[in-house]
Design a protein around this motif. Structure first.
Motif, mmCIF file in Angstrom:
data_model
loop_
_atom_site.group_PDB
_atom_site.id
_atom_site.type_symbol
_atom_site.label_atom_id
_atom_site.label_comp_id
_atom_site.label_asym_id
_atom_site.label_seq_id
_atom_site.Cartn_x
_atom_site.Cartn_y
_atom_site.Cartn_z
ATOM 1 N N LYS A 103 0.816 -1.229 0.000
ATOM 2 C CA LYS A 103 0.000 0.000 0.000
ATOM 3 C C LYS A 103 0.845 1.273 0.000
ATOM 4 O O LYS A 103 0.424 2.285 -0.558
ATOM 5 N N PRO A 118 -4.731 10.559 -0.839
ATOM 6 C CA PRO A 118 -4.645 11.222 0.455
ATOM 7 C C PRO A 118 -3.176 11.453 0.829
ATOM 8 O O PRO A 118 -2.305 10.688 0.412
ATOM 9 N N TYR A 146 -7.151 -6.787 3.889
ATOM 10 C CA TYR A 146 -8.317 -6.916 3.021
ATOM 11 C C TYR A 146 -9.564 -6.756 3.865
ATOM 12 O O TYR A 146 -9.525 -6.972 5.082
ATOM 13 N N ASP A 147 -10.656 -6.343 3.216
ATOM 14 C CA ASP A 147 -11.926 -6.132 3.914
ATOM 15 C C ASP A 147 -11.718 -5.333 5.200
ATOM 16 O O ASP A 147 -12.300 -5.634 6.240
ATOM 17 N N GLY A 148 -10.860 -4.347 5.137
ATOM 18 C CA GLY A 148 -10.644 -3.467 6.284
ATOM 19 C C GLY A 148 -9.689 -4.029 7.327
ATOM 20 O O GLY A 148 -9.269 -3.320 8.233
ATOM 21 N N ILE A 153 -8.628 3.257 11.909
ATOM 22 C CA ILE A 153 -8.968 4.683 11.949
ATOM 23 C C ILE A 153 -8.830 5.129 13.406
ATOM 24 O O ILE A 153 -9.559 4.658 14.282
ATOM 25 N N GLU A 175 -1.900 7.874 6.895
ATOM 26 C CA GLU A 175 -2.421 8.847 5.934
ATOM 27 C C GLU A 175 -3.550 9.668 6.532
ATOM 28 O O GLU A 175 -4.139 9.298 7.554
ATOM 29 N N PHE A 177 -7.173 11.248 7.054
ATOM 30 C CA PHE A 177 -8.534 10.752 6.943
ATOM 31 C C PHE A 177 -9.273 11.681 5.984
ATOM 32 O O PHE A 177 -9.250 12.893 6.140
ATOM 33 N N GLU A 183 -17.944 7.128 -1.255
ATOM 34 C CA GLU A 183 -16.869 6.288 -1.776
ATOM 35 C C GLU A 183 -17.332 5.749 -3.123
ATOM 36 O O GLU A 183 -18.478 5.289 -3.248
ATOM 37 N N GLN A 209 -15.175 -0.224 7.786
ATOM 38 C CA GLN A 209 -14.164 -0.458 6.730
ATOM 39 C C GLN A 209 -14.459 -1.660 5.842
ATOM 40 O O GLN A 209 -13.583 -2.122 5.105
ATOM 41 N N GLU A 248 -10.722 1.860 -6.296
ATOM 42 C CA GLU A 248 -11.577 2.449 -5.253
ATOM 43 C C GLU A 248 -11.169 3.901 -5.047
ATOM 44 O O GLU A 248 -9.970 4.209 -4.996
ATOM 45 N N GLU A 261 -7.524 2.959 -3.509
ATOM 46 C CA GLU A 261 -6.815 1.691 -3.650
ATOM 47 C C GLU A 261 -7.046 1.032 -5.002
ATOM 48 O O GLU A 261 -8.137 1.101 -5.558
HETATM 49 P P1 ADP Z 1 -8.859 -2.736 2.414
HETATM 50 O O1 ADP Z 1 -7.700 -2.959 1.510
HETATM 51 O O2 ADP Z 1 -8.867 -3.630 3.590
HETATM 52 O O3 ADP Z 1 -10.181 -2.698 1.680
HETATM 53 P P2 ADP Z 1 -8.853 0.159 2.460
HETATM 54 O O4 ADP Z 1 -7.584 0.888 2.463
HETATM 55 O O5 ADP Z 1 -9.585 0.156 1.149
HETATM 56 O O6 ADP Z 1 -8.638 -1.307 3.037
HETATM 57 O O7 ADP Z 1 -9.805 0.767 3.560
HETATM 58 C C1 ADP Z 1 -11.078 0.201 3.866
HETATM 59 C C2 ADP Z 1 -12.064 1.326 4.138
HETATM 60 O O8 ADP Z 1 -11.564 2.170 5.202
HETATM 61 C C3 ADP Z 1 -12.286 2.272 2.979
HETATM 62 O O9 ADP Z 1 -13.225 1.768 2.070
HETATM 63 C C4 ADP Z 1 -12.816 3.505 3.723
HETATM 64 O O10 ADP Z 1 -14.159 3.336 4.112
HETATM 65 C C5 ADP Z 1 -11.931 3.506 4.963
HETATM 66 N N1 ADP Z 1 -10.717 4.315 4.703
HETATM 67 C C6 ADP Z 1 -9.518 3.856 4.273
HETATM 68 N N2 ADP Z 1 -8.641 4.875 4.123
HETATM 69 C C7 ADP Z 1 -9.293 6.007 4.448
HETATM 70 C C8 ADP Z 1 -8.946 7.389 4.469
HETATM 71 N N3 ADP Z 1 -7.717 7.817 4.177
HETATM 72 N N4 ADP Z 1 -9.895 8.286 4.826
HETATM 73 C C9 ADP Z 1 -11.158 7.875 5.171
HETATM 74 N N5 ADP Z 1 -11.544 6.594 5.177
HETATM 75 C C10 ADP Z 1 -10.634 5.662 4.819
#
Ligand code: ADP
Length: 386
Positions: A103, A118, A146-148, A153, A175, A177, A183, A209, A248, A261
């Protein structure tokens, strides 16, 4: 056709959904997956039972396939490069995966090719991130999230302290927020002749997430749609890849689009394409990697909602009663991945409802109904239920 026999690293639900398309196209699908009860095993022409990152197994796969592709990115890239050197054709090619699997590297790459992301930096041990980023701040594992899972946060100083106390030695990034308005996500594909096709832009709705719902198409301005299409085309052309990618994005309250992502494969946000598009993302991917022309990825209806059926308990039940109830809803298709074991948060299946032009509130109501049947309650907070 260049790739009559397609090897897939990974035998989960994405490979399972590819199997139907393979049959339609007359392609043989051979999967490399660790367990014999993984979803795609029963539908594949051949199986190599091995871990995703077992490159020796992939070398065997290479011997019986024309082309190898991925449904899972938890691979050992360095080991695969040795196989690629023996003239194995990987689609997408391995050099394109290099900046995407981590990432932090992915953020650096996206920034380098001029895409907005971001504000981010590498997380050093006990660095004073509170001086550089406002709360909430987002901390992510560089790999295998994966899947959050692996995304945290952090809302305040106390949570940050707690995070430091529990942090493992794995490398992470931090990073800003993004207080997004929505989204978004998009599926795009690039063919062997360099042509790029882009599916409709969709809205994804996450809880904790994890993606719960996808609204098709996203209710955004034509300018935002055009911007997302431009980003997708630019990215795939820069990477010079062949195959389907999931992208995404965040739409800020000011209307700015930032990339969150990139998934170098078919993606959950594109599952609606099975029922709501003329060509599913799975067929599109196989067409691309097999060297076939890419048809237009048009909707075959005016809109749809996709609802993930996530596990909510530890169980070996097959939930047939609930599935029958869901299938009785008009214009609804239930996709059940056949996993033998349910765990909280595990993707067990999904439901697509074709909704026509009925407006967002109706789409939310339909999704609420699906979730009520599945979870016995809605997993969304009250504020999101209308
Ligand atoms: P994964 O790879 O597990 O899907 P992500 O990086 O896509 O992880 O993050 C999952 C979710 O977390 C995102 O869809 C969003 O809802 C939230 N999220 C991730 N990064 C941020 C960010 N910089 N600001 C706000 N929400 C975020």
């Amino acid at each position: 056709m260049l790739g009559k026999r397609v090897g897939v690293i990974g035998g989960g639900q994405l490979a399972w959904m590819m199997a139907g398309a393979a049959q339609k196209l007359g392609i043989d699908l051979i999967v490399q997956t660790p367990k014999k009860d993984d979803p795609a095993v029963a539908l594949s022409d051949e199986v190599i039972l091995a871990a995703i990152n077992d490159a020796n197994a992939t070398a065997k796969l290479a011997q019986i396939c024309d082309v190898i592709t991925f449904e899972n990115e938890f691979i050992n890239l360095e080991a695969l490069k040795k196989i690629a050197a023996q003239r194995t054709c990987f689609r997408p090619h391995l050099e394109a995966l290099e900046p995407l699997l981590d990432k932090y590297k992915q953020r650096c790459y996206l920034q380098k090719i001029g895409l907005a992301v971001p504000k981010f930096k590498l997380l050093n041990e006990r660095s004073n991130i509170e001086f550089e980023f406002d709360f909430p701040v987002v901390i992510k594992a560089r790999r295998h999230g994966y899947d959050g899972r692996g995304t945290f946060i952090i809302k305040n100083q106390a949570e940050l302290e707690e995070f430091w106390q529990q942090k493992s030695s794995e490398s992470m990034l931090v990073e800003e927020f993004i207080p997004f308005a929505k989204e978004l996500a998009v599926i795009a594909a690039r063919g062997v002749r360099g042509e790029v096709v882009v599916y409709p832009v969709v809205e994804t709705q996450q809880e904790e997430q994890v993606c719960h719902r996808v609204i098709v198409p996203a209710k955004v301005t034509p300018e935002v749609t055009a911007e997302v299409e431009k980003i997708a085309t630019h990215l795939l052309n820069k990477l010079e890849v062949v195959g389907v990618f999931g992208i995404e994005l965040f739409l800020s309250k000011e209307g700015k689009v930032l990339v969150n992502e990139i998934a170098p494969r078919t993606h959950n946000s594109g599952h609606y394409t099975l029922d709501a598009c003329e060509i599913s993302q799975f067929e599109m991917h196989l067409r691309a990697v097999a060297g076939l022309p890419l048809p237009s990825p048009k909707l075959n209806c005016s809109g749809a909602v996709m609802v993930n059926l996530l596990g909510y308990e530890h169980s070996e039940e097959d939930y047939s009663e609930k599935r029958q109830k869901l299938a009785q809803i008009p214009q609804t298709k239930v996709h059940w991945y056949g996993k033998t074991e349910s765990r909280p948060g595990r993707k067990m299946g999904h439901v697509t409802i074709l909704v026509g032009d009925r407006g967002l509130s109706e789409e939310q109501a339909l999704a609420n109904n699906i979730e009520f049947i599945w979870y016995g309650r809605s997993p969304l907070p009250q504020s999101r239920q209308n």
